[in-house]
Scaffold this active site. Sequence first.
Site, PDB file in Angstrom:
ATOM      1  N   SER A   3       0.851  -1.182   0.000  1.00 39.41           N
ATOM      2  CA  SER A   3       0.000   0.000   0.000  1.00 39.41           C
ATOM      3  C   SER A   3       0.888   1.235   0.000  1.00 39.41           C
ATOM      4  CB  SER A   3      -0.925  -0.024   1.223  1.00 39.41           C
ATOM      5  OG  SER A   3      -1.922   0.954   1.109  1.00 39.41           O
ATOM      6  N   ASN A   4       0.373   2.380   0.336  1.00 38.99           N
ATOM      7  CA  ASN A   4       1.169   3.613   0.407  1.00 38.99           C
ATOM      8  C   ASN A   4       0.609   4.503   1.502  1.00 38.99           C
ATOM      9  OD1 ASN A   4      -0.859   5.535  -0.795  1.00 38.99           O
ATOM     10  ND2 ASN A   4      -0.723   4.008  -2.419  1.00 38.99           N
TER      11      ASN A   4
END
Length: 207
Positions: free
Chosen positions: A21-22
């Site tokens: 993810s980020n």
Amino acid sequence: MRFLITAGPTREYLDPVRYFSNASTGRMGAALAEAARGAGHHVTLVLGPVEAELPPVDELVRVVSAQEMFNAVAARFGECDAFLAAAAVADYRPEVRASEKIKKGEGGLTLDFEPTPDILAEMARRRRPGQVLVGFCLESEDLAARAREKLAAKGLDLVVANGPAAIGADRQDALLIASDGACERLSGVTKADLARRILAAVQEVSA
Ligand code: C5P
């Protein structure tokens, strides 16, 4: 107008408990939703997995992966007048999602990734006359040039470009680049300020 807004990160699982993810917080999308709703527009917010404080919206669709975000957007795109793609969609996902937790071994681990669908580019292909499309561009170098390339490559009306320092920041710099070549530089603005400016630009395009 009917606004369709994506926000937040996506999560791409490689097994039942681990994902890529980020650091997107969803706050830019939430600010856009608040500005649009405050101006009396209908707002649908498609939101990745974040705990962001949300303004009231007409429809909230929670999604996890890029594919789920794509499906949620594609099902609603035809109805919208403006699509604001503020989500930080993962560009790649593991080719295989293991059904059981991957066991820790002695050696390293190599994974194969495949691209996720580009939601914004695909909606640009499906657009009908009168729909306004806004993309976001986060780059660590050559910001203006890359933003212009993205605007042209994805066929957008407006690109909002900023650097990595904007993630989670209260105040940020941004460039607003329009398809007619106009470029506006905003310095030290809050996400609410930026959202109002983007909204005004969308209204100028659709007028
Ligand atoms: O190509 P890049 O990922 O830098 O483009 C960023 C813009 O495209 C953002 O507006 C983002 O929301 C959108 N995007 C998307 N689907 C993807 C990747 C990016 O809608 N898979």
